[in-house]
Design a protein around this motif. Structure first.
Motif, mmCIF file in Angstrom:
data_model
loop_
_atom_site.group_PDB
_atom_site.id
_atom_site.type_symbol
_atom_site.label_atom_id
_atom_site.label_comp_id
_atom_site.label_asym_id
_atom_site.label_seq_id
_atom_site.Cartn_x
_atom_site.Cartn_y
_atom_site.Cartn_z
ATOM 1 N N ASP A 1 -34.096 26.192 29.573
ATOM 2 C CA ASP A 1 -34.064 25.549 28.258
ATOM 3 C C ASP A 1 -35.393 25.716 27.531
ATOM 4 O O ASP A 1 -35.430 25.911 26.313
ATOM 5 C CB ASP A 1 -33.739 24.054 28.408
ATOM 6 N N LEU A 2 -36.495 25.624 28.285
ATOM 7 C CA LEU A 2 -37.822 25.795 27.681
ATOM 8 C C LEU A 2 -37.984 27.198 27.099
ATOM 9 O O LEU A 2 -38.440 27.360 25.955
ATOM 10 C CB LEU A 2 -38.903 25.535 28.734
ATOM 11 N N MET A 3 -37.580 28.211 27.857
ATOM 12 C CA MET A 3 -37.700 29.595 27.378
ATOM 13 C C MET A 3 -36.785 29.838 26.174
ATOM 14 O O MET A 3 -37.173 30.511 25.212
ATOM 15 C CB MET A 3 -37.365 30.572 28.506
ATOM 16 N N ALA A 4 -35.582 29.279 26.225
ATOM 17 C CA ALA A 4 -34.658 29.432 25.089
ATOM 18 C C ALA A 4 -35.214 28.738 23.859
ATOM 19 O O ALA A 4 -35.137 29.264 22.736
ATOM 20 C CB ALA A 4 -33.285 28.860 25.452
ATOM 21 N N ILE B 1 -34.762 18.386 16.741
ATOM 22 C CA ILE B 1 -34.822 17.448 17.877
ATOM 23 C C ILE B 1 -33.703 16.418 17.792
ATOM 24 O O ILE B 1 -33.006 16.145 18.777
ATOM 25 C CB ILE B 1 -36.197 16.763 17.925
ATOM 26 N N LEU B 2 -33.484 15.829 16.606
ATOM 27 C CA LEU B 2 -32.485 14.771 16.465
ATOM 28 C C LEU B 2 -31.063 15.279 16.694
ATOM 29 O O LEU B 2 -30.254 14.609 17.355
ATOM 30 C CB LEU B 2 -32.599 14.129 15.083
ATOM 31 N N VAL B 3 -30.737 16.448 16.148
ATOM 32 C CA VAL B 3 -29.387 16.982 16.347
ATOM 33 C C VAL B 3 -29.167 17.357 17.807
ATOM 34 O O VAL B 3 -28.072 17.168 18.355
ATOM 35 C CB VAL B 3 -29.148 18.191 15.420
ATOM 36 N N ALA B 4 -30.210 17.864 18.469
ATOM 37 C CA ALA B 4 -30.086 18.190 19.893
ATOM 38 C C ALA B 4 -29.778 16.944 20.716
ATOM 39 O O ALA B 4 -28.953 16.977 21.637
ATOM 40 C CB ALA B 4 -31.364 18.857 20.391
ATOM 41 N N LEU B 5 -30.415 15.828 20.371
ATOM 42 C CA LEU B 5 -30.231 14.592 21.138
ATOM 43 C C LEU B 5 -28.947 13.850 20.784
ATOM 44 O O LEU B 5 -28.282 13.303 21.656
ATOM 45 C CB LEU B 5 -31.429 13.658 20.922
ATOM 46 N N PRO C 1 -28.948 20.412 25.727
ATOM 47 C CA PRO C 1 -29.599 20.147 24.444
ATOM 48 C C PRO C 1 -31.124 20.122 24.503
ATOM 49 O O PRO C 1 -31.774 20.092 23.458
ATOM 50 C CB PRO C 1 -29.053 18.761 24.060
ATOM 51 N N LEU C 2 -31.679 20.139 25.700
ATOM 52 C CA LEU C 2 -33.139 20.158 25.807
ATOM 53 C C LEU C 2 -33.744 21.390 25.135
ATOM 54 O O LEU C 2 -34.887 21.355 24.674
ATOM 55 C CB LEU C 2 -33.557 20.127 27.279
ATOM 56 N N PHE D 1 -37.039 21.400 22.845
ATOM 57 C CA PHE D 1 -38.194 22.276 23.078
ATOM 58 C C PHE D 1 -38.480 23.147 21.858
ATOM 59 O O PHE D 1 -39.631 23.447 21.554
ATOM 60 C CB PHE D 1 -37.956 23.150 24.310
ATOM 61 N N GLN D 2 -37.423 23.585 21.160
ATOM 62 C CA GLN D 2 -37.615 24.371 19.950
ATOM 63 C C GLN D 2 -38.405 23.583 18.911
ATOM 64 O O GLN D 2 -39.356 24.092 18.303
ATOM 65 C CB GLN D 2 -36.250 24.767 19.371
ATOM 66 N N GLY D 3 -38.025 22.313 18.706
ATOM 67 C CA GLY D 3 -38.733 21.476 17.745
ATOM 68 C C GLY D 3 -40.190 21.255 18.122
ATOM 69 O O GLY D 3 -41.081 21.313 17.273
#
Length: 583
Positions: free
Chosen positions: A20-23, A58-62, A318-319, A323-325
């Motif tokens: 997820d971090l790399m993505a 971040i909000l949409v991911a969560l 969704p992490l 991480f993207q944000g």
């Protein structure tokens, strides 16, 4: 919180978090240039697009309804946001985005997620292609480096201004833009793992800074650079007048945001085999659009290209969106001053490519070639989007689509006069012109609604040309009946009753039966005249007619009906009927 009580975060391993971090980093690299480009094209400072990328992502991911959705500013919003900025200003744009967020949350709470999916594809492709044309045309000025250009709300005004300013074109800007085009074409072909969008910004910026500084317009010269500090929390100054004034723009933002986010979630489902929650997705998108304006961000929605990149980069949960944000936020804090050297001409090819990708030109051409009502809906929606605005385009597009739907459904209803197989054989062998003039048996097919009710009544009336004593309507294939259809059915039954005839209804489904009961028509027809089996209705009808006075059976030697009464063959006639719809 209830929104977090699902299995999207359960069972994650350290390896999953690493993926997820790399993505997230990969998507963040793609999102940075797009966030700045979309903000600039919308008429606001580039950092507002980056703030939106961080907060909404971040909000949409969560809180969203998809495991893989990546949210942020998108190209589809550009014409709407630019029009709002030009007419009302940046501050009111934040209020409109805030209101749109509330609308999206209400849509989710009231479970409107599935309803948005019923918007016709001809409408969505029409306005999407129109938006693509507007985006592409809006970048011609930066591509050519034209001077003295002003942001215009309408497409034709922009094009007129471009032709007027052609003598001011900047060869350095064209050189930078062409270099960007070559990078966008060649890098994916020979270096598919390289983040092409970032390269398309960095290399032209370096060349312009080293070889001809000050010759092309940059983010720094146009907007004063990008702030390296975090945005502060500010609540919008809401007044009743502003709410009323911005209600329509906010609704357009909410509808487009809802449509695009759900389309993106559907694409993610197709790529992963997972299922998203459409109502939860609307709530997540709404929450993001409520919070983002409080920090100066512009409206956001699910981004199809970034979501696909997220999945292809190995995202598990969704992490990756979180991480993207975080990655974009760290980049702002560390590298914001360097962004001031990015030429606007290098952003033009990126946005032009976005426009080409979102235009769905193949689907557009396919629908046009069909030359059906969908083609008309598509053309009208497209032209109104380009030459008027998206609000009018969607309204007219949906209105045309609704009329087209009603017309199609009215053509679906059919009336079939049924002749039992044995009687058909007897008719052919004896040369009889009709089987039983006292009984008319029809099968009705299709929904009886306001668009088809009159056609249904007229077809039955036209088919009854010898004034039978009994009318049997087999309604097994009537899926739905509305108030108008019920009224026309009642009118037919009453008119037939005035001539001394009796109407029998057979094989209605529960919904149609309940509608007839609630309308009072059930009591008017009489329970004894409603049957669950068409063959029983036929048996009953033979007890109602006067055989001796029949023009056929009253004749000496004519024994058609008596034969059927004695052999009880009529009980199976409905099962042996041959079907064919007459339109």
């Amino acid at each position: 919180m209830k929104l977090l009580k699902d299995n999207r975060f359960r069972g994650l391993t350290a390896n999953d978090v690493k993926r997820d971090l790399m993505a997230g980093i990969t998507v963040g690299i793609v999102a940075i240039p797009l966030g700045m480009a979309f903000a600039i094209a919308s008429g606001v400072k580039p950092e507002y697009g980056l703030y939106t990328t961080v907060i909404a992502g971040i909000l949409v991911a969560l809180f969203g309804g998809s495991r893989y959705q990546i949210a942020g500013p998108t190209g589809a919003f550009i014409p709407i946001l630019l029009a709002i900025v030009l007419e009302f200003g940046y501050e009111d744009l934040l209020i409109a985005g805030f209101m749109a967020g509330i609308m999206l949350m209400l849509m989710g709470f009231f479970k409107f997620g599935n309803l948005i999916k019923f918007i016709p594809r001809s409408v969505t492709i029409g306005f999407t292609a129109g938006i693509a044309v507007i985006i592409f045309a809006g970048q011609i000025e930066n591509f050519l480096g034209l001077e003295g250009m002003e942001k215009k709300e309408y497409f034709h005004e922009t094009m007129i201004q471009i032709f007027e300013r052609l003598p001011t074109l900047n060869l350095y800007s064209i050189l930078v833009a062409v270099l960007g085009v070559l990078i966008l074409i060649l890098v994916p072909r020979y270096f598919p793992r390289v983040p092409v969008l970032l390269v398309a910004l960095i290399i032209p910026a370096c060349i312009a800074y080293i070889f001809f500084p000050g010759k092309v317009e940059t983010i720094g010269s146009a907007f004063g650079g990008i702030s390296q500090s975090l945005p502060t929390l500010q609540f919008p100054e809401l007044t009743w007048d502003k709410i009323v004034t911005l209600l329509q723009p906010a609704f357009v933002i909410a509808m487009l945001g809802g449509i695009e986010s759900l389309l993106s979630a559907v694409v993610a489902d197709g790529m992963t085999g997972k299922r998203h929650n459409s109502n939860r997705e609307l709530i997540g998108q709404g929450l993001a659009n409520v919070v983002t304006p409080l920090f100066g961000g512009i409206p956001a929605t699910g981004a199809i290209a970034r979501t696909a990149t997220n999945i292809k980069s190995g995202a598990v949960s969704p992490l990756s969106g979180v991480f993207q944000g975080i990655f974009v936020l760290v980049t702002i804090l560390a590298l914001a001053p360097f962004a001031s050297h990015i030429p606007l001409a290098s952003m033009a090819p990126i946005l032009m490519r976005v426009a080409i990708n979102m235009s769905e030109h193949k689907s557009f051409a396919h629908i046009v070639k069909l030359r059906t009502s969908d083609s008309l809906v598509l053309a009208v929606t497209f032209l109104l989007t380009v030459f008027v605005n998206l609000t009018v385009a969607v309204q007219f597009g949906l209105l045309l689509a609704m009329f087209s739907f009603v017309k199609r459904m009215s053509e679906v209803v059919g009336v079939e006069k049924v002749i039992p197989t044995r009687l058909k054989e007897e008719e052919n062998s004896k040369g009889l012109q009709s089987i039983c003039p006292k009984i008319a048996f029809f099968t009705i097919e299709g929904p009886l609604f306001f668009g088809a009710a009159d056609k249904f009544e007229s077809m039955i009336t036209r088919s009854i040309n010898k004034k039978p004593s009994v009318l049997i309507l087999k309604m097994k294939h009537v899926s739905y009946i509305d108030a108008t259809g019920g009224n026309n059915l009642a009118s037919l039954i009453r008119d037939f009753k005035k001539t001394g005839g009796t109407t029998l209804l057979a094989e209605m489904n529960d919904d149609v039966l309940n509608t007839i009961k609630n309308s009072g028509l059930y009591e008017e027809i009489g329970e004894k005249n409603i049957f669950s089996d068409a063959s029983k209705a036929v048996d009953y009808s033979l007890n109602l007619i006067n055989v001796n006075k029949c023009s056929r059976c009253g004749k000496k030697g004519a024994t058609t009906c008596q034969v059927y009464l004695e052999s009880q063959q009529l009980r199976s006639q409905a099962d042996r009927a041959e079907h064919g719809v007459v339109n």
